[in-house]
Design an enzyme around this catalytic site. Structure first.
Site, short mmCIF file in Angstrom:
data_model
loop_
_atom_site.label_atom_id
_atom_site.label_comp_id
_atom_site.label_asym_id
_atom_site.label_seq_id
_atom_site.Cartn_x
_atom_site.Cartn_y
_atom_site.Cartn_z
N GLU A 166 73.44 84.09 -49.00
CA GLU A 166 72.44 83.06 -48.66
C GLU A 166 73.02 81.64 -48.61
O GLU A 166 72.50 80.72 -49.23
CB GLU A 166 71.27 83.15 -49.65
N GLU B 200 68.35 94.69 -47.81
CA GLU B 200 67.30 94.46 -48.82
C GLU B 200 65.92 94.71 -48.22
O GLU B 200 64.99 93.92 -48.40
CB GLU B 200 67.39 93.03 -49.36
#
Ligand code: G3I
Length: 374
Positions: free
Chosen positions: A157, A262
């Site tokens: 991220e 995810e």
């Protein structure tokens, strides 16, 4: 053939029951020849505390990710103090069950203790010190599981929604090349492991563009990146199948593996902008944001099944390029989506319900196996 038999069973008997689950192909078997199918685990699921979910994990998945136990704050909470007690159990579980074991994650702005960026007087450390801390951490953690953890989310991220680099503690002190350094340190520590960049909402155009540029630059510099993780914390109507399709295709053109790392589908009213999975966001409770506390109404259940069918239809178009699809959790009961971004909601994002039984969406995913592999 399997798909046809399944369709006949569904037409004759309706969607899954317990017995049905035992008779059906498992996720990992259904997608053999296309991609690995996995789940992120919490300690109860790999330490013997929750035998029912553990059995489910063993039967359905051939790859596992650690939901939290390998994050910096867990394995390296204080300077010089490492705690591998849970991580060791996680890796042993994966090895015993012949699973492709993933490490998550090495360098992230979240779940990293503040001491990492400060000296003993709480002043920011300099570039040299922080690089040394990063290198030591990566060598210690990756080195411990060398050859056993097969793929690492090295940098997690690092991008803002507009595609620019996030101004995290890492970048402020080290500079933009912290990303490149992290990959190089990970490669030193394990010459064989797959090394990934992992992020959410890469289907949104600006962020996707930023990520494509980042990966291209890393490749051009000879940085050892082997794959990109699309997290896919998706909603019912975002992103579209076309957005996902284009995103997988574009990363594929760069010559990296693509993984869905995810996956979950949020069926509740959106409380944050489309696509964000920023763990620091928090929204106040409101009954309007929690419409299904006593069970998912049948029409929504069917919509969820359709959404999952479309998702796997899209992933299945890219068998091989997509090397893995991992759900972020096993059953609806312990999904992080029950507590983010609003605490205490009742969400239904996964394929197994609160009693660890398959939901109709499970059947849709099995049915979506591409004809060429079924
Ligand atoms: O371990 C403590 C426990 O001691 C304490 O009693 C309890 C009270 O709230 O909190 C526990 O820590 C929680 C931790 O999960 C373990 O359960 C944290 O509060 C909670 O914030 C943390 O949430 C995790 C989140 O990452 C934090 O960033 C979620 O479980 C986890 O699913 C989520 O996973 C991230 C991925 O790593 C990266 N991508 C996005 C994804 C979703 O945010």
């Amino acid at each position: 053939m399997r798909t046809t038999i399944f369709a006949i069973i569904v037409l004759a008997f309706g969607f899954p029951t317990d017995t049905y689950a035992q008779q059906q192909p498992t996720l990992k078997d259904a997608y053999k020849g296309c991609f690995l199918v996995g789940a992120a685990l919490n300690p109860a699921q790999f330490s013997g505390e929750d035998p029912r979910e553990e059995a489910l994990v063993k039967s359905q998945f051939n790859t596992i990710s650690p939901e939290n136990v390998l994050k910096w704050e867990v394995v390296h909470p204080h300077p010089g103090t490492y705690d591998f007690s849970l991580a060791d159990k996680y890796v042993e579980f994966g090895q015993l069950n012949h699973m492709f074991v993933i490490g998550h994650n090495l360098v992230w702005h979240s779940q990293v203790p503040q001491w990492v960026f400060e000296d003993e007087n709480h002043n920011p450390v300099g570039r040299k010190v922080l690089l040394k801390r990063m290198r030591d951490h990566i060598h210690k953690v990756v080195g411990r599981y060398k050859g056993r953890i097969k793929g690492w989310d090295v940098v997690n991220e690092a991008l803002n929604e507009d595609g620019t680099l996030r101004q995290s503690g890492w970048i402020k002190i080290i500079g933009d090349d912290y990303i490149e350094k992290a990959f190089r340190y990970a490669r030193e520590a394990d010459p064989q492991a797959q090394l990934y960049y992992n992020d959410y909402s890469l289907e949104n155009e600006a962020k996707r563009k930023g990520a494509l540029e980042l990966v291209s630059k890393l490749k051009a510099k000879g940085v050892p990146i082997t794959g990109v993780g699309l997290q896919d914390h998706v909603q019912m109507d975002w992103p579209t199948a076309d957005q996902i399709d284009a995103t997988i295709t574009e990363f594929g053109k760069l010559g990296v593996k693509v993984m869905i790392t995810e996956l979950d589908v949020d069926v509740l009213p959106a409380a944050t902008p489309s696509g964000t999975a920023d763990a620091s966001l928090s929204v106040a409770s409101d009954p309007k944001l929690n419409p299904y506390p006593n069970g998912l109404p049948e029409p929504v259940q069917q919509e969820l099944s359709k959404r999952y069918a479309d998702l796997f239809g899209t992933y299945g178009k890219h068998c091989g390029l997509v090397s893995r699809v991992t759900f972020w959790g096993v059953t609806d009961k312990e999904s992080w989506k029950n507590n983010w971004p609003v605490k205490g909601r009742t969400n239904y994002p996964l394929l197994f319900n609160r009693d660890a039984e398959p939901k109709p969406a499970f059947g849709s995913v099995i049915q979506a196996v591409p004809k060429s592999v079924s």
